[in-house]
Design a protein around this motif. Structure first.
Motif, PDB file in Angstrom:
ATOM      1  N   ALA A   1       0.408   2.161   8.245  1.00  0.00           N
ATOM      2  CA  ALA A   1       0.968   2.663   7.218  1.00  0.00           C
ATOM      3  C   ALA A   1       0.742   1.870   5.959  1.00  0.00           C
ATOM      4  O   ALA A   1       0.478   2.461   4.829  1.00  0.00           O
ATOM      5  N   GLY A   2       0.988   0.630   5.981  1.00  0.00           N
ATOM      6  CA  GLY A   2       0.956  -0.068   4.924  1.00  0.00           C
ATOM      7  C   GLY A   2      -0.438  -0.076   4.335  1.00  0.00           C
ATOM      8  O   GLY A   2      -0.719   0.160   3.083  1.00  0.00           O
ATOM      9  N   ARG A   3      -1.419  -0.171   5.117  1.00  0.00           N
ATOM     10  CA  ARG A   3      -3.033  -0.102   4.857  1.00  0.00           C
ATOM     11  C   ARG A   3      -3.249   1.141   4.061  1.00  0.00           C
ATOM     12  O   ARG A   3      -3.781   1.380   3.066  1.00  0.00           O
ATOM     13  N   ARG A   4      -2.696   2.205   4.782  1.00  0.00           N
ATOM     14  CA  ARG A   4      -2.793   3.691   4.155  1.00  0.00           C
ATOM     15  C   ARG A   4      -2.067   3.918   2.881  1.00  0.00           C
ATOM     16  O   ARG A   4      -2.955   4.471   1.978  1.00  0.00           O
ATOM     17  N   SER A   5      -1.168   3.258   2.407  1.00  0.00           N
ATOM     18  CA  SER A   5      -0.530   3.291   1.244  1.00  0.00           C
ATOM     19  C   SER A   5      -1.440   2.451   0.174  1.00  0.00           C
ATOM     20  O   SER A   5      -1.314   2.942  -1.064  1.00  0.00           O
ATOM     21  N   ARG A   6      -2.125   1.468   0.388  1.00  0.00           N
ATOM     22  CA  ARG A   6      -3.110   1.315  -0.402  1.00  0.00           C
ATOM     23  C   ARG A   6      -4.693   1.697  -0.605  1.00  0.00           C
ATOM     24  O   ARG A   6      -5.282   1.029  -1.336  1.00  0.00           O
ATOM     25  N   GLY A   7      -4.588   2.698   0.396  1.00  0.00           N
ATOM     26  CA  GLY A   7      -5.766   3.369   0.202  1.00  0.00           C
ATOM     27  C   GLY A   7      -7.106   2.320   0.837  1.00  0.00           C
ATOM     28  O   GLY A   7      -8.362   2.412   0.631  1.00  0.00           O
ATOM     29  N   THR A   8      -6.686   1.542   1.673  1.00  0.00           N
ATOM     30  CA  THR A   8      -7.479   0.473   2.298  1.00  0.00           C
ATOM     31  C   THR A   8      -8.209   1.083   3.488  1.00  0.00           C
ATOM     32  O   THR A   8      -7.514   1.658   4.282  1.00  0.00           O
TER      33      THR A   8
ATOM     34  N   TRP B   1       6.999   8.492   2.710  1.00  0.00           N
ATOM     35  CA  TRP B   1       6.964   7.435   1.933  1.00  0.00           C
ATOM     36  C   TRP B   1       5.435   7.281   1.625  1.00  0.00           C
ATOM     37  O   TRP B   1       5.238   7.201   0.374  1.00  0.00           O
ATOM     38  N   LEU B   2       4.338   7.687   2.443  1.00  0.00           N
ATOM     39  CA  LEU B   2       2.864   7.721   2.376  1.00  0.00           C
ATOM     40  C   LEU B   2       2.930   9.139   1.048  1.00  0.00           C
ATOM     41  O   LEU B   2       2.165   8.763   0.028  1.00  0.00           O
TER      42      LEU B   2
ATOM     43  N   PRO C   1     -11.016   2.034  -1.519  1.00  0.00           N
ATOM     44  CA  PRO C   1     -11.507   0.681  -1.863  1.00  0.00           C
ATOM     45  C   PRO C   1     -11.310  -0.142  -0.865  1.00  0.00           C
ATOM     46  O   PRO C   1     -10.146  -0.444  -0.258  1.00  0.00           O
ATOM     47  N   PRO C   2     -12.476  -1.012  -0.551  1.00  0.00           N
ATOM     48  CA  PRO C   2     -12.209  -2.140   0.455  1.00  0.00           C
ATOM     49  C   PRO C   2     -11.665  -3.273   0.006  1.00  0.00           C
ATOM     50  O   PRO C   2     -12.231  -4.223  -0.248  1.00  0.00           O
ATOM     51  N   SER C   3     -10.276  -3.312  -0.478  1.00  0.00           N
ATOM     52  CA  SER C   3      -9.807  -4.246  -1.438  1.00  0.00           C
ATOM     53  C   SER C   3      -9.347  -5.417  -0.565  1.00  0.00           C
ATOM     54  O   SER C   3      -9.173  -6.383  -1.177  1.00  0.00           O
TER      55      SER C   3
ATOM     56  N   LEU D   1       9.510  -6.026  -5.965  1.00  0.00           N
ATOM     57  CA  LEU D   1       8.603  -6.465  -5.124  1.00  0.00           C
ATOM     58  C   LEU D   1       8.122  -5.716  -3.818  1.00  0.00           C
ATOM     59  O   LEU D   1       7.316  -5.711  -3.354  1.00  0.00           O
ATOM     60  N   LEU D   2       8.990  -4.571  -3.431  1.00  0.00           N
ATOM     61  CA  LEU D   2       8.974  -3.610  -2.637  1.00  0.00           C
ATOM     62  C   LEU D   2       8.173  -2.388  -3.344  1.00  0.00           C
ATOM     63  O   LEU D   2       7.165  -1.674  -2.620  1.00  0.00           O
ATOM     64  N   ARG D   3       8.447  -2.117  -4.576  1.00  0.00           N
ATOM     65  CA  ARG D   3       7.950  -0.803  -5.039  1.00  0.00           C
ATOM     66  C   ARG D   3       6.549  -0.760  -5.542  1.00  0.00           C
ATOM     67  O   ARG D   3       5.810   0.023  -6.035  1.00  0.00           O
ATOM     68  N   ASP D   4       6.074  -2.140  -5.963  1.00  0.00           N
ATOM     69  CA  ASP D   4       4.793  -2.190  -6.731  1.00  0.00           C
ATOM     70  C   ASP D   4       3.753  -1.946  -5.915  1.00  0.00           C
ATOM     71  O   ASP D   4       2.262  -2.160  -6.357  1.00  0.00           O
ATOM     72  N   GLY D   5       3.681  -2.224  -4.597  1.00  0.00           N
ATOM     73  CA  GLY D   5       2.669  -1.926  -3.564  1.00  0.00           C
ATOM     74  C   GLY D   5       1.965  -3.106  -3.039  1.00  0.00           C
ATOM     75  O   GLY D   5       0.984  -3.088  -2.554  1.00  0.00           O
ATOM     76  N   GLU D   6       2.517  -4.194  -3.636  1.00  0.00           N
ATOM     77  CA  GLU D   6       1.849  -5.327  -3.288  1.00  0.00           C
ATOM     78  C   GLU D   6       2.480  -6.282  -1.896  1.00  0.00           C
ATOM     79  O   GLU D   6       1.945  -7.332  -1.581  1.00  0.00           O
TER      80      GLU D   6
END
Length: 520
Positions: free
Chosen positions: A164-171, A205-206, A15-17, A283-288
């Motif tokens: 890696a952070g972007r990959r975790s969001r599927g961005t 983590w991913l 998703p291009p979030s 705050l770290l676990r919810d993916g935001e």
């Protein structure tokens, strides 16, 4: 290979979030801060390890063979990286230290630009503050150890953690960006095999975050793996002696090196920063807060590398300190409205801690000149003095700073600690054989170079040059060739735990083919 496998910008399930067009001014500001911060760094003195690295680069450019003419414990990449720096210094007639700092500032600027483009989910103002802060951390926090591998890997790790952070969001991630980040990260992680813990933990983590959506064969992983394979082949082809001679030596002797691994200001900063990060784990676990979480995971990897190395040297903490502090800054930037009021108040103060530690410690200060100045009195550029002791800092950075020749193939005689353990009771005959070879090789080196003076460090005493495990004069004099060489020297002065011998007359040199190659 399909986009679904590599998970690139064209993947249909991505998703291009994030905002597709984030402003460039935060990255431009960070680049400016990095370049200004780098311009304020002093080019000298550099720490002993970095002085040695640049000296090796110069020697290699002029024909010396790494691991043959120069015996070094580290893999070759760090020294290959220094060769362009030395080339620029020689071409311009300027300091290699200044070119090293310029290269670090440019690398930091490129890292921050790449990181910023991968953090498009953060609004411009907090992104600018985060990147500007990161610039100061990666350039000023390691002030006493500028150019160490931990600083280099910290620079390389930030874009990789952001990716890696972007990959975790599927961005979505541009293909060229993923490849570039993978190559940069690969260069950083390849500096020490311990650093590979970081990408490994980020992959775990991913997997935990993405589950069945996890794609292992991503472009950054392919680029990093290809770089690693090329580097492994290069070691085998260009520097085979590293595998055949250095690795066995390290397994035999290196465990005896190091100092007590005590709690220092850096570790106190770790504890406080980690406590702040974990005060609201949600705050770290919810993916935001993907960048904060990814840099936190990277910090765990670097902390494990610090613990596994277990040498007690301060520079081993650089990457952990940097990642933890930047993780906290990222959490504040990503979740400012959600963090507790106490964290808003305490967080900025904690962010200043690593920079304060770096500025408080200041640039590297060579502790030995007040005690070795008399030993080098009267020597001019091009002269040669040998310091025979277990601490390389006696000769580095003094040797390049004074323009002296360096007469040994060894950085320093750090291996004397393992030899001392052998003689105190371990009785490992492999160590004994190495000790005999060390003395013979040193006699050969000094016969070829004919140092003007040889300074032997006496065993631990009341002077400032302490904690030498052996009587170096007695140890090396066991070798007949070394005794013959000393016949051309006489005791000149004794002070500060040093016995300094002056060459009284030149003597025949061995054939050039039997001597190590060195730059003129």
């Amino acid at each position: 290979m399909t986009s679904a496998i590599v998970g690139d910008a064209n993947s249909p399930d991505v998703p291009p979030s994030d905002r597709s067009r984030a402003s460039w001014w935060p990255e431009a500001l960070a680049i400016a801060i990095a370049l200004i911060a780098g311009s304020l760094l002093p080019p000298a003195p550099l720490s002993p390890d970095v002085s040695w690295q640049l000296w090796i680069a110069h020697q290699m450019r002029h024909g010396a063979r790494l691991y043959v003419d120069i015996i070094e414990t580290n893999p070759p990449l760090w020294f290959w990286m220094a060769m362009p720096v030395d080339s620029l210094a020689e071409a311009t007639g300027t300091s290699s230290g200044r070119w090293l700092i310029t290269a670090l500032a440019l690398a930091a600027a490129a890292s921050l630009a790449a990181t910023g483009r991968l953090l498009a989910h953060i609004a411009d103002a907090p992104r600018a503050a985060l990147l500007g802060y990161a610039a100061l951390v990666i350039l000023w926090m390691p002030l006493a150890d500028i150019g160490q591998r931990e600083q280099l890997v910290l620079i390389a790790s930030l874009p990789y953690a952001a990716l890696a952070g972007r990959r975790s969001r599927g961005t979505a991630v541009p293909r060229a960006g993923a490849i570039g980040v993978g190559i940069g990260a690969g260069l950083g992680f390849a500096l020490k095999h311990y650093f590979l813990l970081v990408p490994l933990l980020l992959e775990l983590w991913l997997i935990a975050i993405l589950g069945r959506r996890y794609r292992p064969w991503r472009l950054e992983i392919i680029a990093m793996a290809a770089l690693g394979a090329a580097y492994a082949i290069a070691i085998g082809v260009v520097t085979p002696s590293y595998l055949s001679a250095i690795v066995p030596m390290l397994r035999l002797l290196y465990g005896a090196t190091g100092i007590p691994q005590t709690l220092r200001p850096a570790q106190i900063a770790w504890i406080l920063t980690a406590a702040a990060l974990l005060c609201r784990p949600r705050l770290l676990r919810d993916g935001e807060a993907p960048f904060a979480t990814a840099t936190g995971v990277a910090a765990i990897g670097f902390a494990l590398a610090w613990a596994i190395q277990h040498k007690g040297w301060g520079y081993h903490a650089i990457a952990t300190t940097g990642c933890l502090s930047i993780a906290l800054a990222a959490l504040l930037a990503e979740r400012w409205r959600d963090v507790p009021t106490a964290m808003r108040a305490i967080g900025p103060a904690l962010l200043l801690l690593p920079i304060w530690i770096g500025l408080h410690d200041g640039p590297y200060v060579d502790p030995y000149p007040p005690y070795t100045a008399w030993a080098t009195a009267g020597l001019s550029r091009g002269s040669s003095i040998a310091f025979v002791g277990s601490d390389p800092a006696l000769a580095w950075p003094l040797t390049p700073d004074r323009g002296f020749r360096y007469p040994s193939r060894h950085y320093g005689f750090w291996m004397l600690r393992a030899i001392a353990q052998h003689e105190a009771g371990d009785h490992d005959q492999r160590v004994a054989a190495f000790g005999r070879k060390l003395a013979a090789d040193t006699a050969q080196d000094y016969s070829c170079d004919q140092p003007d003076r040889i300074a032997f460090v006496r065993p631990t005493g009341n002077g400032p040059v302490e904690d030498n495990p052996l009587d170096t004069l007695a140890f090396f004099s066991r070798d007949a060739g070394f005794r013959d060489l000393l016949g051309h020297y006489r005791l000149w002065r004794r002070a500060n735990n040093l016995d300094v011998y002056q060459r009284i007359a030149p003597f025949p040199r061995p054939p050039a083919a039997t001597c190590r190659r060195e730059a003129e």
